[in-house]
Design a protein around this motif. Structure first.
Motif, mmCIF file in Angstrom:
data_model
loop_
_atom_site.group_PDB
_atom_site.id
_atom_site.type_symbol
_atom_site.label_atom_id
_atom_site.label_comp_id
_atom_site.label_asym_id
_atom_site.label_seq_id
_atom_site.Cartn_x
_atom_site.Cartn_y
_atom_site.Cartn_z
ATOM 1 N N MET A 105 0.847 -1.199 0.000
ATOM 2 C CA MET A 105 0.000 0.000 0.000
ATOM 3 C C MET A 105 0.881 1.248 0.000
ATOM 4 N N SER A 106 1.874 1.257 0.895
ATOM 5 C CA SER A 106 2.790 2.400 0.955
ATOM 6 C C SER A 106 3.565 2.541 -0.353
ATOM 7 N N GLN A 107 3.940 1.408 -0.925
ATOM 8 C CA GLN A 107 4.694 1.409 -2.187
ATOM 9 C C GLN A 107 3.925 2.159 -3.277
ATOM 10 N N GLY A 108 2.645 1.834 -3.405
ATOM 11 C CA GLY A 108 1.820 2.482 -4.425
ATOM 12 C C GLY A 108 1.616 3.959 -4.148
ATOM 13 N N ILE A 109 1.390 4.295 -2.871
ATOM 14 C CA ILE A 109 1.194 5.700 -2.496
ATOM 15 C C ILE A 109 2.466 6.498 -2.765
ATOM 16 N N ALA A 110 3.619 5.903 -2.456
ATOM 17 C CA ALA A 110 4.901 6.593 -2.663
ATOM 18 C C ALA A 110 5.127 6.899 -4.144
ATOM 19 N N LEU A 111 4.779 5.957 -4.981
ATOM 20 C CA LEU A 111 4.994 6.113 -6.416
ATOM 21 C C LEU A 111 4.144 7.261 -6.974
ATOM 22 N N GLU A 112 2.872 7.276 -6.620
ATOM 23 C CA GLU A 112 1.988 8.347 -7.092
ATOM 24 C C GLU A 112 2.378 9.682 -6.453
#
Length: 381
Positions: A217-224
């Motif tokens: 979840m954090s990975q996706g948020i960080a990317l965006e």
């Protein structure tokens, strides 16, 4: 394009221009009758702060302000804030400002009801369970910069004024009950602060994304979050009144702080001791040490950064991403290295020892040792 949203992840976030008008309702929703607004000295006399106090006063919630807060808040500021909170008979805190006002405000709400010293709640193991969680006052957070993301964080960074070491004080209830993200509050930010706080948000996203820990979840948020910074930070920098850019940068800041639940790394491990010893701007320091840290971690994160570069529309894989970071720093007038920041390289041993002890060090993709950290610091000059 007017962006308005209501989120309850990770807490209730009221995003959109003009929403400072909802401050009193936010306080009442958490049961506050007499909140104390806590901010830093620079913000205290400004119109945005007085407007927030007007909103509280007009709703019958009083007009109480504490602003004896240093740029890197310490335990002396905390003691003074707790005294103001208790003497005023307050029942909640409005944490207002950039990282310093937000961090100190949250910590006052946390510590006002505790009997142990603040250092007993450092982010080590389960130390947070020592706190009396029933005694923690409610918090409404109102960020006036777009960088730290402290408004959605479960910790405060407090500097020990004796040792000059920044300590992370943690408790799940540090998370504010309501956050008001009104981009109009950030319009008056000086260019340097827009750049520094924006690069702080980018550093949070980059380090969370690169961290070896598992948290998709954090990975996706960080990317965006990185994509939003890429698209909107230059716009906010060049035109401070661009409210679409300001809104998206507030989103990126909150996303960075949500994402770094996954971990931070050497950028922060280096920047915390530099900030504590030399009182530099945290986000700007992150931006200065970012390229050497990318090189330091390259052999472990190259594949990840290639994927990020593709998502961000940057050609050339890792090298393309690295060159993009250099170009962004140049556009924002970030100092080229620590020497250009005005820091001498005569305390590398001491700074390195502090860096490997910093909690952020544990999230770096490459294990930080005293030897490789000394070399990394040398590369930052």
């Amino acid at each position: 394009m007017n962006i308005v949203a209501n989120w309850s992840y990770p807490t209730a976030v009221k995003m959109g221009r003009g929403r400072i008008k909802e401050l009193a309702d936010a306080c009442k929703s958490l049961g506050m009758k007499k909140p104390l607004l806590i901010t830093d000295r620079g913000l205290a006399p400004m119109a945005i702060t007085q407007t927030a106090l007007d909103v509280l006063e007009e709703a019958g919630l009083g007009r109480a302000l504490f602003a004896d807060v240093d740029p890197n808040p310490n335990e002396k500021n905390l003691e003074a804030g707790i005294k103001a909170y208790k003497d005023g008979g307050h029942d909640g805190v409005v944490a207002f400002g950039g990282g310093s006002g937000l961090d100190l405000g949250k910590c006052v709400a946390f510590m006002a009801g505790q009997t142990r010293p603040v250092w007993d709640f450092e982010d080590i193991g389960d130390w947070w369970t020592r706190a009396n969680s029933d005694a923690i006052a409610p918090i409404v957070a109102v960020p006036t910069t777009a960088g730290t993301g402290s408004e959605v964080g479960r910790a405060s960074v407090i500097t020990n004024s004796v040792t000059h070491v920044k300590k992370i004080i943690f408790h799940p209830k540090f998370l504010p009950g309501v956050v008001i993200c009104d981009p109009e509050l950030t319009v008056g930010m000086p260019k340097m602060i827009t750049a520094g706080t924006g690069m702080d948000a980018f550093a949070h996203c980059l380090e969370a994304y690169s961290s070896p820990f598992y948290h998709p979840m954090s990975q996706g948020i960080a990317l965006e979050g990185m994509r939003l910074v890429k698209e909107f930070l230059p716009r906010a920098y060049h035109d401070g009144t661009d409210l679409e850019a300001r809104t998206n940068m507030m989103s990126a800041a909150a996303m960075g702080a949500v994402a770094f639940q996954k971990g931070l790394g050497a950028i922060h491990a280096l920047s915390h001791p530099i900030g504590a010893v030399y009182n530099t701007h945290h986000g700007m320091t992150n931006a200065v040490v970012m390229p050497p840290v990318l090189k330091f971690n390259r052999h472990v994160i190259e594949d990840k950064i290639e994927r990020a570069a593709a998502y961000l529309g940057i050609a050339g894989g890792f090298d393309g991403f690295y060159d993009y970071v250099l170009a962004l720093r140049a556009e924002l007038h970030v100092p080229a290295n620590l020497t250009a920041m005005g820091i001498a390289n005569d305390r590398i041993d001491e700074l390195s020892a502090m860096a490997i002890e910093d909690p952020s060090a544990g999230g770096n993709p490459v294990k930080m040792t005293l030897e490789n950290t000394k070399k990394l610091f040398a590369d930052c000059f």
